[in-house]
Design an enzyme around this catalytic site. Structure first.
Site, mmCIF file in Angstrom:
data_model
loop_
_atom_site.group_PDB
_atom_site.id
_atom_site.type_symbol
_atom_site.label_atom_id
_atom_site.label_comp_id
_atom_site.label_asym_id
_atom_site.label_seq_id
_atom_site.Cartn_x
_atom_site.Cartn_y
_atom_site.Cartn_z
ATOM 1 C CE1 TYR A 94 -2.634 -3.281 1.722
ATOM 2 C CE2 TYR A 94 -4.273 -1.629 1.184
ATOM 3 C CZ TYR A 94 -3.938 -2.929 1.491
ATOM 4 O OH TYR A 94 -4.928 -3.887 1.569
ATOM 5 C CE LYS A 121 -10.248 -5.315 7.926
ATOM 6 N NZ LYS A 121 -9.559 -6.580 7.775
ATOM 7 C CE1 TYR A 158 -4.477 -4.859 4.679
ATOM 8 C CE2 TYR A 158 -3.425 -6.974 5.033
ATOM 9 C CZ TYR A 158 -3.836 -5.977 4.184
ATOM 10 O OH TYR A 158 -3.623 -6.086 2.831
HETATM 11 P P1 FAD Z 1 -22.716 -8.412 -3.615
HETATM 12 O O1 FAD Z 1 -21.474 -9.159 -3.897
HETATM 13 O O2 FAD Z 1 -22.902 -7.073 -4.235
HETATM 14 O O3 FAD Z 1 -23.927 -9.353 -4.017
HETATM 15 C C1 FAD Z 1 -25.268 -8.891 -4.105
HETATM 16 C C2 FAD Z 1 -25.990 -9.664 -5.197
HETATM 17 O O4 FAD Z 1 -27.353 -9.280 -5.207
HETATM 18 C C3 FAD Z 1 -25.444 -9.358 -6.592
HETATM 19 O O5 FAD Z 1 -25.073 -10.560 -7.211
HETATM 20 C C4 FAD Z 1 -26.591 -8.651 -7.293
HETATM 21 O O6 FAD Z 1 -26.633 -8.943 -8.678
HETATM 22 C C5 FAD Z 1 -27.806 -9.198 -6.540
HETATM 23 N N1 FAD Z 1 -28.986 -8.306 -6.577
HETATM 24 C C6 FAD Z 1 -29.015 -6.957 -6.453
HETATM 25 N N2 FAD Z 1 -30.284 -6.503 -6.565
HETATM 26 C C7 FAD Z 1 -31.070 -7.590 -6.758
HETATM 27 C C8 FAD Z 1 -32.468 -7.770 -6.981
HETATM 28 N N3 FAD Z 1 -33.323 -6.734 -6.979
HETATM 29 N N4 FAD Z 1 -32.952 -9.034 -7.178
HETATM 30 C C9 FAD Z 1 -32.100 -10.102 -7.168
HETATM 31 N N5 FAD Z 1 -30.759 -9.983 -6.961
HETATM 32 C C10 FAD Z 1 -30.244 -8.740 -6.770
HETATM 33 N N6 FAD Z 1 -13.876 -6.723 -0.031
HETATM 34 C C11 FAD Z 1 -12.977 -7.475 0.669
HETATM 35 O O7 FAD Z 1 -13.360 -8.096 1.679
HETATM 36 N N7 FAD Z 1 -11.663 -7.590 0.299
HETATM 37 C C12 FAD Z 1 -11.173 -6.916 -0.784
HETATM 38 O O8 FAD Z 1 -9.997 -7.075 -1.128
HETATM 39 C C13 FAD Z 1 -12.077 -6.063 -1.520
HETATM 40 N N8 FAD Z 1 -11.663 -5.387 -2.610
HETATM 41 C C14 FAD Z 1 -12.574 -4.743 -3.391
HETATM 42 C C15 FAD Z 1 -12.119 -4.154 -4.536
HETATM 43 C C16 FAD Z 1 -13.041 -3.514 -5.394
HETATM 44 C C17 FAD Z 1 -12.512 -2.852 -6.641
HETATM 45 C C18 FAD Z 1 -14.434 -3.505 -5.076
HETATM 46 C C19 FAD Z 1 -15.456 -2.866 -6.000
HETATM 47 C C20 FAD Z 1 -14.891 -4.104 -3.918
HETATM 48 C C21 FAD Z 1 -13.985 -4.720 -3.059
HETATM 49 N N9 FAD Z 1 -14.396 -5.350 -1.881
HETATM 50 C C22 FAD Z 1 -13.473 -6.028 -1.120
HETATM 51 C C23 FAD Z 1 -15.819 -5.334 -1.477
HETATM 52 C C24 FAD Z 1 -16.587 -6.615 -1.830
HETATM 53 O O9 FAD Z 1 -16.473 -6.892 -3.199
HETATM 54 C C25 FAD Z 1 -18.066 -6.500 -1.417
HETATM 55 O O10 FAD Z 1 -18.124 -5.996 -0.097
HETATM 56 C C26 FAD Z 1 -18.824 -7.845 -1.494
HETATM 57 O O11 FAD Z 1 -19.116 -8.169 -2.830
HETATM 58 C C27 FAD Z 1 -20.142 -7.806 -0.695
HETATM 59 O O12 FAD Z 1 -20.838 -9.010 -0.845
HETATM 60 P P2 FAD Z 1 -22.435 -9.056 -0.793
HETATM 61 O O13 FAD Z 1 -22.810 -10.497 -0.950
HETATM 62 O O14 FAD Z 1 -22.930 -8.314 0.378
HETATM 63 O O15 FAD Z 1 -22.919 -8.193 -2.051
HETATM 64 C C1 DHB Z 2 -7.209 -6.197 -2.929
HETATM 65 C C2 DHB Z 2 -8.174 -5.220 -2.809
HETATM 66 C C3 DHB Z 2 -8.140 -4.377 -1.728
HETATM 67 O O1 DHB Z 2 -9.062 -3.421 -1.587
HETATM 68 C C4 DHB Z 2 -7.152 -4.485 -0.770
HETATM 69 O O2 DHB Z 2 -7.120 -3.625 0.271
HETATM 70 C C5 DHB Z 2 -6.200 -5.475 -0.881
HETATM 71 C C6 DHB Z 2 -6.232 -6.336 -1.978
HETATM 72 C C7 DHB Z 2 -7.250 -7.116 -4.100
HETATM 73 O O3 DHB Z 2 -8.149 -6.956 -4.933
HETATM 74 O O4 DHB Z 2 -6.369 -7.975 -4.199
#
Ligand code: FAD
Ligand code: DHB
Length: 392
Positions: A203, A298, A386
């Protein structure tokens, strides 16, 4: 068409898929409704950092065969400030805990397969439109599938449908307070076919902006850079991305290897919270109830942590007709969520460029960074947040 089950789950993300597996294990029927196609959710590129608790749960669910083979354990992290790098070792600071790098879309693929193998129904391309009767003992989810209208009646509705889902819209406004920060920067994330240039994640704060070096495997690197909120991927040809990453991640005696980029996207950064995640028979989990900025990885881990509480609460209700864990569900989740909100916000302000080089705010950033290398207590604070707190 009318259908029924015990727990109606909206969303086949990490939250919904984990909940279904935990319920099935206890003999509680459920159906997952997912807006998108299976192919779409299995290829949606997002997170990569799994806390120990998350890996432990996937193992406990018997869905870790590939994760155990392909996941990459990391026992430390590099934090860098204008080219000065400091390693925070997890093992000695957290009593042997670590993080695992394994792409979210791989987690989702494994969890979908485990659900289907166990006979759990996932209705893909089922668009949940609205929920009725959450104050009664048999709420219904109304959804569209294959151009037809459907009603799923259940005992409980789990809104695992992410930030843009419909679950949260059905919580009465007077039952919660909402908190929100929109950060004045975004992340451009790439995946590239090149071996990682570092053995641990890096980072980096740089006066040109934040950069993160992560990875997906021995041959695929995942990297991020801070960009403006109104920026677009068209402004970022591959060469410019590598050049910028090289500068921001740079340290003496170290160089960044570049390679073909096969995925590029821009993500806005926000902190979002509601301080109540339930009403009647509706329970929210994961991104439906909270968003943390990605610095610190997270989001997915919090989604899975909510589900542990929700699954225990539902199991206790079905097994013992005891609703005490359902009643305390939000409060049980919120302690961890607030901790993650604080840590993600801290990491975001520590590593992003927000103020002019040499300004008061910037010099405070530098002092906070120096303190990590000066104080074992501060390094321990970073390490234990972390890898993920075990106790809450
Ligand atoms: P989601 O994964 O968003 O799932 C929700 C689902 O509901 C989706 O599939 C969607 O299509 C569906 N849905 C929505 N509306 C409806 C509807 N009306 N009817 C039916 N289905 C519906 N988190 C980490 O822990 N570690 C990381 O390293 C990290 N890095 C990230 C990097 C990026 C670039 C991004 C964008 C996010 C990152 N996150 C990370 C966050 C993580 O991706 C999310 O917090 C995680 O996907 C949350 O899971 P969820 O099941 O709550 O929601
Ligand atoms: C990744 C994403 C993050 O937001 C992070 O803090 C560390 C790793 C990843 O996509 O690998």
């Amino acid at each position: 068409m009318k259908h029924s089950t015990k727990v109606g789950i909206i969303g086949a993300g990490p939250a919904g898929l984990t909940l279904a597996l935990l319920l099935q294990r206890k003999g509680i029927d459920c159906i997952i409704l997912e807006n998108r196609s299976r192919q779409y959710v299995e290829s949606r590129v997002r997170a990569g950092l799994l806390e120990q608790n998350t890996v432990d749960l996937i193992r406990e669910l018997g869905a870790s065969e590939r994760l155990d083979k392909e996941g990459l354990e990391h026992h430390g992290v590099y934090l860098s400030f204008n080219g000065v790098r400091h390693r925070v070792p997890f093992k000695e600071l957290t009593g042997g805990r670590c993080i695992t790098i394994y792409g979210q879309q791989e987690v989702v693929k494994d969890l979908i397969q485990a659900n289907l193998d166990r006979g759990i129904e996932i209705v893909f391309e089922a668009h949940a439109k609205h929920i009725e009767g959450i104050e009664t003992e048999s709420p219904s989810i109304f959804y569209q599938h294959n151009g037809e209208e459907h009603e799923l009646t259940c005992d409980f509705v789990a809104g695992c449908d992410g930030y843009h889902g419909i679950g949260r819209q059905h919580l009465p406004k007077e039952t919660y307070n909402e908190f929100r920060i929109e950060y004045p920067f975004s992340w451009l994330g790439i995946l590239a076919n090149v071996a990682p240039s570092s053995d641990e994640l890096i980072y980096a704060y740089h006066e040109r902006g934040f950069a993160l070096h992560s990875l997906r495997s021995e041959t695929v690197s995942r990297l991020y850079i801070q960009v403006e909120n109104d920026d677009t991927v068209d402004n970022w040809p591959d060469e410019k991305i590598w050049e910028e990453l090289s500068i921001r991640l740079g340290a003496e005696g170290w160089s960044l290897q570049s390679g073909p980029i096969f995925e590029k996207s821009i993500t806005p950064m926000r902190s979002f919270m509601i301080d109540n995640m339930q009403y009647g028979r509706l329970f929210l989990a994961g991104d439906a109830a909270h968003i943390v900025p990605p610095t610190g990885g997270k989001g997915l881990n919090l989604a899975v942590a909510d589900i542990r509480f929700l699954a225990s609460a539902l199991t206790n209700w079905y097994d013992n007709q005891d609703d005490s864990l359902l009643q305390s569900y939000s409060q049980d989740c919120l302690r961890r969520i607030w901790r993650a909100q604080d840590f993600s916000n801290f990491m975001t302000y520590l590593f992003h460029k927000q103020a002019a080089h040499g300004s008061f705010e910037n010099l405070l950033q530098k002092s906070k960074f120096d303190y990590i290398s000066l104080s074992k207590a501060q390094a321990t604070t970073i390490a234990e947040n972390y890898v993920g707190l075990k106790e809450i």
